[in-house]
Structure formats: structure tokens, C-alpha cells
Design a protein around this motif. Structure first.
Motif, PDB file in Angstrom:
ATOM      1  N   ARG A  68       0.682  -1.117  -0.035  1.00 26.21           N
ATOM      2  CA  ARG A  68       0.137  -0.044   0.015  1.00 26.21           C
ATOM      3  C   ARG A  68       0.772   1.250   0.024  1.00 26.21           C
ATOM      4  N   GLU A  69       2.038   1.176   0.389  1.00 26.20           N
ATOM      5  CA  GLU A  69       2.838   2.459   0.371  1.00 26.20           C
ATOM      6  C   GLU A  69       4.060   2.416  -0.355  1.00 26.20           C
ATOM      7  N   LYS A  70       4.646   3.794  -0.567  1.00 22.55           N
ATOM      8  CA  LYS A  70       5.754   4.023  -1.191  1.00 22.55           C
ATOM      9  C   LYS A  70       7.167   3.813  -0.372  1.00 22.55           C
ATOM     10  N   THR A  71       8.060   3.309  -0.902  1.00 21.03           N
ATOM     11  CA  THR A  71       9.324   3.508   0.208  1.00 21.03           C
ATOM     12  C   THR A  71       9.783   4.686   0.447  1.00 21.03           C
ATOM     13  N   MET A  72      10.371   4.915   1.619  1.00 22.22           N
ATOM     14  CA  MET A  72      10.896   6.204   2.362  1.00 22.22           C
ATOM     15  C   MET A  72       9.717   7.155   2.419  1.00 22.22           C
ATOM     16  N   ARG A  73       8.485   6.723   2.408  1.00 21.82           N
ATOM     17  CA  ARG A  73       7.469   7.509   2.855  1.00 21.82           C
ATOM     18  C   ARG A  73       7.869   8.258   4.138  1.00 21.82           C
ATOM     19  N   LYS A  74       7.155   9.317   4.400  1.00 20.99           N
ATOM     20  CA  LYS A  74       7.407   9.842   5.720  1.00 20.99           C
ATOM     21  C   LYS A  74       6.778   9.129   6.942  1.00 20.99           C
ATOM     22  N   LEU A  75       7.578   8.287   7.382  1.00 24.70           N
ATOM     23  CA  LEU A  75       6.952   7.587   8.736  1.00 24.70           C
ATOM     24  C   LEU A  75       7.139   8.276   9.992  1.00 24.70           C
ATOM     25  N   GLY A  76       7.706   9.449  10.008  1.00 25.19           N
ATOM     26  CA  GLY A  76       8.063   9.808  11.233  1.00 25.19           C
ATOM     27  C   GLY A  76       9.462  10.605  11.292  1.00 25.19           C
ATOM     28  N   PRO A  77      10.110  10.962  12.332  1.00 25.58           N
ATOM     29  CA  PRO A  77       9.539  11.341  13.389  1.00 25.58           C
ATOM     30  C   PRO A  77       8.671  12.859  13.263  1.00 25.58           C
ATOM     31  N   PRO A  78       8.175  13.135  14.448  1.00 24.87           N
ATOM     32  CA  PRO A  78       7.673  14.507  14.533  1.00 24.87           C
ATOM     33  C   PRO A  78       8.670  15.456  14.273  1.00 24.87           C
ATOM     34  N   PRO A  79       8.157  16.686  13.991  1.00 22.22           N
ATOM     35  CA  PRO A  79       9.268  17.871  13.729  1.00 22.22           C
ATOM     36  C   PRO A  79      10.095  17.873  15.098  1.00 22.22           C
ATOM     37  N   PHE A  80      11.349  18.242  14.664  1.00 23.28           N
ATOM     38  CA  PHE A  80      12.460  18.341  15.921  1.00 23.28           C
ATOM     39  C   PHE A  80      12.921  19.469  16.124  1.00 23.28           C
ATOM     40  N   GLU A  81      13.403  19.753  17.097  1.00 22.56           N
ATOM     41  CA  GLU A  81      13.843  21.018  17.673  1.00 22.56           C
ATOM     42  C   GLU A  81      15.341  20.813  18.135  1.00 22.56           C
ATOM     43  N   TYR A  82      16.268  21.364  17.495  1.00 21.88           N
ATOM     44  CA  TYR A  82      17.816  21.486  17.967  1.00 21.88           C
ATOM     45  C   TYR A  82      17.941  22.569  18.833  1.00 21.88           C
ATOM     46  N   ASP A  83      18.437  21.993  20.297  1.00 23.90           N
ATOM     47  CA  ASP A  83      18.692  22.433  21.316  1.00 23.90           C
ATOM     48  C   ASP A  83      20.449  22.586  21.838  1.00 23.90           C
ATOM     49  N   GLY A  84      21.259  22.187  20.666  1.00 24.80           N
ATOM     50  CA  GLY A  84      22.485  22.159  20.846  1.00 24.80           C
ATOM     51  C   GLY A  84      23.338  23.398  20.941  1.00 24.80           C
ATOM     52  N   PRO A  85      24.734  23.096  20.613  1.00 24.14           N
ATOM     53  CA  PRO A  85      25.364  24.505  20.748  1.00 24.14           C
ATOM     54  C   PRO A  85      25.085  25.471  19.567  1.00 24.14           C
ATOM     55  N   GLU A  86      25.114  26.604  19.714  1.00 18.65           N
ATOM     56  CA  GLU A  86      24.912  27.839  18.924  1.00 18.65           C
ATOM     57  C   GLU A  86      25.834  27.561  17.550  1.00 18.65           C
ATOM     58  N   TRP A 116      10.430  16.587  18.883  1.00 14.50           N
ATOM     59  CA  TRP A 116      11.731  15.994  19.416  1.00 14.50           C
ATOM     60  C   TRP A 116      12.668  17.074  19.672  1.00 14.50           C
ATOM     61  N   LYS A 117      13.642  16.656  20.706  1.00 14.88           N
ATOM     62  CA  LYS A 117      14.612  17.830  21.100  1.00 14.88           C
ATOM     63  C   LYS A 117      16.005  16.773  20.789  1.00 14.88           C
ATOM     64  N   THR A 118      16.781  17.559  20.160  1.00 12.63           N
ATOM     65  CA  THR A 118      18.211  16.829  19.864  1.00 12.63           C
ATOM     66  C   THR A 118      19.304  17.872  19.968  1.00 12.63           C
ATOM     67  N   ALA A 119      20.272  17.658  20.533  1.00 11.56           N
ATOM     68  CA  ALA A 119      21.411  18.644  20.437  1.00 11.56           C
ATOM     69  C   ALA A 119      22.696  18.223  19.604  1.00 11.56           C
ATOM     70  N   ILE A 120      22.388  17.278  18.487  1.00  5.84           N
ATOM     71  CA  ILE A 120      23.603  16.623  17.886  1.00  5.84           C
ATOM     72  C   ILE A 120      23.766  17.460  16.762  1.00  5.84           C
ATOM     73  N   THR A 121      22.803  17.498  15.690  1.00  2.07           N
ATOM     74  CA  THR A 121      23.102  18.036  14.358  1.00  2.07           C
ATOM     75  C   THR A 121      21.670  18.837  14.153  1.00  2.07           C
ATOM     76  N   ASP A 122      21.962  19.904  13.491  1.00  2.00           N
ATOM     77  CA  ASP A 122      20.834  20.799  13.088  1.00  2.00           C
ATOM     78  C   ASP A 122      20.904  21.024  11.415  1.00  2.00           C
ATOM     79  N   ILE A 123      19.650  20.466  11.076  1.00  2.00           N
ATOM     80  CA  ILE A 123      19.662  20.608   9.497  1.00  2.00           C
ATOM     81  C   ILE A 123      18.530  21.665   8.946  1.00  2.00           C
ATOM     82  N   SER A 124      18.673  22.415   7.921  1.00  2.00           N
ATOM     83  CA  SER A 124      18.001  23.086   7.132  1.00  2.00           C
ATOM     84  C   SER A 124      18.490  23.118   5.769  1.00  2.00           C
ATOM     85  N   GLY A 125      17.597  23.560   4.774  1.00  2.00           N
ATOM     86  CA  GLY A 125      17.836  23.497   3.458  1.00  2.00           C
ATOM     87  C   GLY A 125      19.410  24.005   3.217  1.00  2.00           C
TER      88      GLY A 125
END
Lengths: 255, 255, 255, 255
Positions: free
Chosen positions: B232-250, D6-15
Motif C-alpha cells: 500500500r505504500e511507497k518506500t521512504m515515505r514520511k514515517l516520522g518522526p515529528p518535527p524536531f527542535e535543535y537545542d545543542g550548541p549555537e 523531538w529535541k536533539t543537541a547533535i545535528t541541526d539541519i535546514s535547506g
């Protein structure tokens, strides 16, 4: 990344309610055997009495084949490395590839394709064997490295005969055996992979599920071996391999 | 490296002959259901009629729980990466760890230990719940994130009651539920993990096999999901994860 | 079952002695970087200075891509089920199939085949793109769902240019990008899979090792994610999937 | 089911942008070796020159140990079953459990705990060995079934000595070897697991990453073995196990 809704036609869940293919889990537990429910979940519908009988025999047939298969070796090796039971079973399942159980998939695909053609099983078998020979291919699902006649196949066919479950595909599978042996003069029995391929094809299952039936059947055997490793052996025992011989470059120096 | 002979008590193989725990494979295929043979291969002996009934209900109960369990997510994710069915099923089995199905093992271990002690199920339940509370531990096998009363447990206990298969361990498992709910004032039903733990313990299986029974039951469900993904599905469809937020070093520069 | 001697040309071991491809392990540890030894163990010979530089850049390039790739999702899901780090990493590696990293293998195979033909890179690119178009196939290794120009490819090509490591295969890979974009009018950059394919092919590695290089590069990233899951999250957190919609049979009764 | 971010401090990705621990991927590819970036991604910060040198030596040390380790046996067995390279490598990684590479984790945990205490390395080693003996435990990371002195450990300690990287934890690890050999009168060398444990602990890595470093180092070796299996052997060759002896129930009949 993902805000899509998944679609599924297998199981519907809500608080206090589980429905498999539309049937309430409590009714299913009340009235059906595990083997019936395997059929239901993969096919979407219930088996009739002949199909029920064949499913039980088929799933029983491949539950274990002693310690020799590579899947058991991999499972025991992973357990022996100090890992949990599920990781060991996963390694066993990983091993079940195109060369180990994969013949079911390949054989079912061929049987399903050829059974659609016009002709008696004997006519189709002659054409199919000639076609494979011409292409230089081996017919998957025939021959066994240990058994001359695979006792599992013999019993599966006997049950099918007795209950009248020999449709065109099972007859084709047997006719291919006869044709292969007639033309080669060698012992090339329908093996258990081929028998499972024939039975699931007769039931109308997609060949893509071939390896799946073998995995369902074999997982309890893998668990029995992992449990035996757990309770009878030490971790990191010498599971193999045989002595090795190095035949790479002679000793040399970094300049 | 290895010249030892392996010892095994599960299956004996020779040309044309396969014996499971001493029984000829053809006889086993003739007379036993798949669920019976799961019992035989793991226990070494045949189930009686009550045990047969409980085995079927138990294996049926956990065959699938929709797409939400992590094992289904892992299996579909691996398939979606462009891998074969067995690799996807292996990833599902890999997921079944201490926090997903592992409660069976842990609960069975506790039930088996406490059922050896003197006292009625109610007395033991009181002592056990008090002991867990004092140690600050949660009793595994109770509570469910979706179901208030798990319909699978309700049906399993109903069947056990009807056929008279309520020995000391099953009674202890129910008494613990009552005691947990009485002392906490919360809804803490025996869940399906706990019910399986109680039933296999009543049958005399080692707690080490707890995860194994869950794996046997769930593998057909994993295969149904992988097959649905395949068809029923294509490979590499968006299975997840939810949007992520980067909170590591600037953002920073290598000096 | 097995009394054969294994043959291997990789590593020779005896008491107190380990030789990799003929070189003593102590010398190797003294003089070579990890990336050099990856080259040595897979190729059988040492890299020259240009190859050393490209290997480092290539292995660095794909070490991680944030939480979005399916391999990270599978690894975190398995860890979250209550399993050890190695089982979670294995699930990540399992995910790296034909649709996730597999483009390296497929692209390298095509580049190696076409680079043997007569013609300038531009001539070959024109013929190859026309051939793929005629067969209705997509050229693997080009295009990216997030990046218009993949910064990893840009840097890899810049380094190759600067150190003079642009042989026929790398030039062919770039010429294909130009031809694809010229004929389609769309943005179809050589992505990091394609760049790795070009670099390993230029080095003379078999395309069969394509996925292997990606796995070597990505495993440390998988471990970083599993470790982050371990130290920042609870087990069985909601990792996915998105809400699901059941579209199977309506509720029905067993007759 | 999942709407959390999700929160992550490893890698930040954007276009067009990838940042590892805050550093731009292009800068990282320009200036750092693969081994440096392994350090960066796991630690969050860059290594200094001594740490760089130790990382390279450590990752090189365990890249392969010939066909004997169980992880190579499992990987080759899965490949031989007719599966893709990544599935075979995953089986190898699965094998790396508490008894195969797991000593790194266990040894690092002990070293990190004891190094916090007051006392010279020799005093701590005496107390630690006495404590283990009293508890009837074996110190993980010491002794080897093939090597009397592990050449990898010898070289790693020699490099540490030369570059002045022998802090309290490495000295404690060596002192434990001396104390174990003094009190037991047996050969109990710091093995490569123990040496890696000491080095990563000296660098300030959490013991939880112990198996991770071993996996990073060993994955290229696993790939070399799978590739050798692919290119030199037939599928389903006799990889093992040794002959088996059945010692279960005698042949019996279903009544």
C-alpha cells in the motif's frame, strides 16, 4: 517531518476495544485457533475447514530442523555474545533470506504465474521444466541436502489428498517433481519449501508472503534453541567457525 | 577453533526422519495443532486439554495491536528503507525489549517466586504489594495506556474460569490487581502482559520464556503490517518522526 | 556438519600477533589513521595521499543528518523498547537498504560500467542520461528532498579539485548532474550518495561496497542518537507514528 | 499518537545547511579527520592533540580480529542465508553484547567509579582487587583467550606514555593488571577491551558509550568479512555448527 495520517486495514484500536479485520478480539479468542487467526490477519478473511487443516499442518511442519540451519546458528551466536532473547531471535529471522527459506517465495511466484496458463498440470509442468532448463535456471523448492523424500512434504500432500484439497496449483507442484525427476534422472523431491509454496498459493496468498509463513512457523523453534543455549551453555562458548587458513598477503612492513 | 559436538534435546534429524522431542514429525502434523506444537517444543511435553485451550487463547490475544506499538513502527521503517520482509520483521522483534513486552518476563518471575510462599492468594497479594511499595517499585503487568480494562485479559480470565484452569498463580495475579486498585484508588488492571505471565506460569513455563511467547504471538501481526506497507505504500515515505527542535550548541567556527 | 577450513585474506591471528592485510597491528596503530585502515581493510592496500584526503572527507560527510533519517528513527525506537545500545544500532544499520543509502551502490555500479566506455565525460553523460530516459529509469544519486545543493557534495568536489583528484569517474558524475539539469530544467544536484559513489569508484572500490561506506560513516551518528535517547528520554515515549485511520472491514460477527 | 516535538543537541539541519554540534559540515570536512568527528559527535566538543592521537590508535586497534569472533560468524551466516550486506552487518553488531565487547562498558564503569576515590593508583588497585575477590567477581577487561600480552594494549599504552597521556585512570588500569597478576600468580593482562575502557574514561566519556566505541571500530572489519563472503563463497555453504548429538527424549508415539 510527518503529519500524515497512516492508513491501515488490519486492526482497529480504541479504549477497551480491539478488532482484527473487523472481528472483536474477545470473539476471536473464543472461537478461533492461533493458526486460524494467522490466516485471518494475513488474508483478511476466515479459512474454511480444508484451509484450516492445511494451515495447521503447514505451520507445524517447519517449526524446527535441529541445530543445523543457519538461522539457529545465528540466533545461538548472538545469544552467546551476551544478548537478550529477542535480539537472538531477531538474528535468526535475519538469516531467513533468499537462500534459506526464500525458495518458498520464489517457488510460489512461479507456481502462481504458471497456474494461470491454459493446460493440465502435466502439460504445464513439461513446459515449465523445459523453460527453466532453457534459461539455465534451477526450479526453487525441489531437492534437499539431507532428505531424499522430505517427510514433511509427504505428510502435507497426504493430508491434502485425504481432505480433497488438491487444486490446480498443488497438482502442478507435484507434476513438476515428476517431470524434474523424469528429465534429470535424479532425486529431486518437492521439499518443504516447495510444499508450503504450493499450499499457500492454493489458498490464494500472494507469493510475497512466502518467507512470512516460514518465519511464523520457525520462530518458536528459534526460541526453543535460544532457551536451550541460555539454560544449558556458557556465554562465548566455541560455537564455530572451523579452523581458518589465512591466504592473504605475506607479512610486510609499512615503509 | 571449534571441534566440540553440540548437544541438543529439541529435534533429532537424519535422512528422511525428523523427531520433535521424540515424536515423529508426520505424527505431529497428523494429530497436533500449531499451538500444541509450540507448547511441545518449548516444554518438552504435550499439553493437556485445559492447557491446549489456554495456549490458543493466549497466542491469539496478542497477535496485533494496530500500528501504534513501537515494534510495528520499527518494522515498517526498516521495510520502507528498501529492505526485505525478514529484515523488517527482525527489526520488529528487536524492539520487543524490557519496556515493550518485557513485563511478561518480569511479572512471571515475580509471580513464580511469590507463588512458592505459604498463604492464600489474597494474603500473598497484600504482602507482595506492600513489599513493592516499600521498595519503591512498580508491579509489572498491571495498567494500560489505552485500555481501562484490557478486553484480552477479561476474555482470558473468563475462559480460564469456565474450564476450571484457575490455579494458585492465576488467582494470585487477580488478587494483586484487586490489591493494587484498593491501595492506590486508581485503575490498575491486569493487562495482557500480566495475563500471559500468569497463564504461562500456571503452565509451569520458566519466566525466561515470557518474551518468547509474546514474540510468537506478535510475529504474524508484524508480517501483516510489513505486507501492508509493501503493497500500500511507497518506500521512504514520511514515517516520522515529528518535527524536531535543535537545542545543542549555537553556530560556531573551527579556529 | 562442518569440517571445512575457512579461508580468509583479511587478518591473520596467532598468540600475541595480529596482522591486517600483512601489516603488524602495532605498526598500523603507530603509523595510520582510522580512515587509512578502513581503506586498507577493504582494499587490501594502503591509500596514497590523495586517497587519504578523500577518504577522510567522505567518511566525515555522512556521519549524521539529524533525527529525520529512518535509520535514526528505527534505532531510537528499538532503544525505547528497552533494549541495549548494540540492538538499537543494529536496527539502524538494518534500515540502510535500497531506498536509504542504497543509491550509493546503484550509482557506483552505473558509473563504473559507463566509465569503461569510450568518450569524454560529457559525451558519456549525454548518452547515459538519454539511455536512462528511454528506459524510464531515474538516475540514482541525484536530487535531495531537503537540500538544493548538498553542502557535503560541494565540499567533497572542492577538495577533489584542489588536490587534483578528479579522474574520469568524478568528472562523469559531475557531467551527469549538468546533463540531468539541462535536459529536465529542474534542480537535480549530485547528492551525497552520488558523491560517495563517484569517489569510491574513482578509488577503484567495487560498487558492492557502496552501502558499506555509508554504514561506516553513519554508525557513530546512530550511536550519538541512541546515547541521546538513553540519557535524555524515557523508554516507551511516543516516538510515533502519527495518528492512524482504520479503513478495513466494518465491525462484523463470527457466525 | 505523537505530536510532540523531538529535541536533539547533535545535528541541526535546514535547506543547504548541516551543523554538527554547532560546526558547519563544510568546515568540519575541511579541517577534521573522521576519528576527530567521531569524538566531536559523541562528546560535543573537539579533541585536543593528545586525545586525537589516542582516538586514532584506539579505533584502529579493534578493527578486526580474523574470522574467529562470534560477530563475524553471525554476519557471514546471515549473508550466507541470502541477505543484503546491511542485514549481515546488523547481525554482527547484534552479537556485540555483554560477553563480546561488553567488558569495555563494565570495565569503564568500574574504573570511573574507583578513580573518584582518594588514593594512589596502586592503593586503589589493591582495594579494588580485594573488593572484587571478596564479592567473588571477575574484573572485566583483563585476560585473553588467545594472547598472553595483547599487542594492541601494549601499543596503546606505549603511545599514551610517549605523548604524556597517562592520567589517573590509565594508571589505575595498569595498576589493576599488576595487582591481579601478583595476587593470582596468573597471566591476566589488560586486554584490548580494558585498554579502550581506560582510554575513553581518561577522555571523560560516559561508560555507557563503551560498546559504542567497539562497534565503531569493528564495523569496517565486519564489512570486510561480509564482502569476502560475498566475493569468495557460495550462499548456504557449511558455516557450522559442528556435528550435534541429540540427547532429548527417545523416539515415542502420540497416543
Amino acid at each position: 517531518m510527518s503529519d500524515q495520517t497512516w492508513k491501515t486495514a488490519i486492526t482497529d484500536i480504541s479504549g477497551g476495544q480491539i478488532r482484527l479485520r473487523g472481528y472483536d478480539i474477545a470473539d476471536v479468542m473464543e472461537h478461533l485457533s492461533f493458526s486460524d487467526v494467522v490466516y485471518l490477519i494475513l488474508k483478511g478473511e476466515l479459512p474454511d475447514n480444508q484451509q484450516r487443516r492445511m494451515m495447521e499442518a503447514m505451520l507445524v511442519s517447519s517449526i524446527d530442523h535441529g541445530p543445523t540451519p543457519p538461522s539457529n546458528l545465528a540466533a545461538r551466536t548472538v545469544f552467546s555474545g551476551g544478548n537478550p532473547l529477542n535480539a537472538a531471535v531477531a538474528a535468526g529471522v535475519l538469516t531467513i533470506g533468499d537462500s534459506h527459506g526464500g525458495a518458498i517465495e520464489q517457488c510460489a511466484r512461479i507456481l502462481q504465474e504458471w497456474a494461470k496458463k491454459e493446460g493440465t498440470p502435466e502439460e504445464l509442468a513439461r513446459a515449465l521444466v523445459a523453460d527453466m532448463k532453457q534459461k539455465g535456471k534451477r526450479m526453487p523448492g525441489y531437492g534437499h541436502r539431507i532428505h531424499k523424500r522430505d517427510p514433511r512434504t509427504v505428510k502435507m500432500l497426504e493430508i491434502a489428498e485425504r481432505i480433497g484439497y488438491k487444486g490446480k496449483i498443488i497438482e502442478l507442484a507435484v507434476a513438476i517433481q515428476d517431470e524434474l525427476e523424469r528429465t534429470s534422472g535424479r532425486n529431486l523431491p518437492l521439499n518443504v519449501d516447495g510444499a508450503i509454496a504450493a499450499v499457500i498459493s492454493e489458498m490464494g496468498f500472494d507469493w510475497r508472503l512466502g518467507k512470512g509463513f516460514f518465519i511464523i512457523s520457525r520462530v518458536p523453534g528459534l526460541i526453543a534453541h535460544v532457551y536451550e543455549e541460555w539454560t544449558r551453555e556458557k556465554t562465548m562458548r566455541k560455537l564455530g567457525p572451523p579452523p581458518f587458513e589465512y591466504d592473504g598477503p605475506e607479512p610486510r612492513k609499512l615503509s
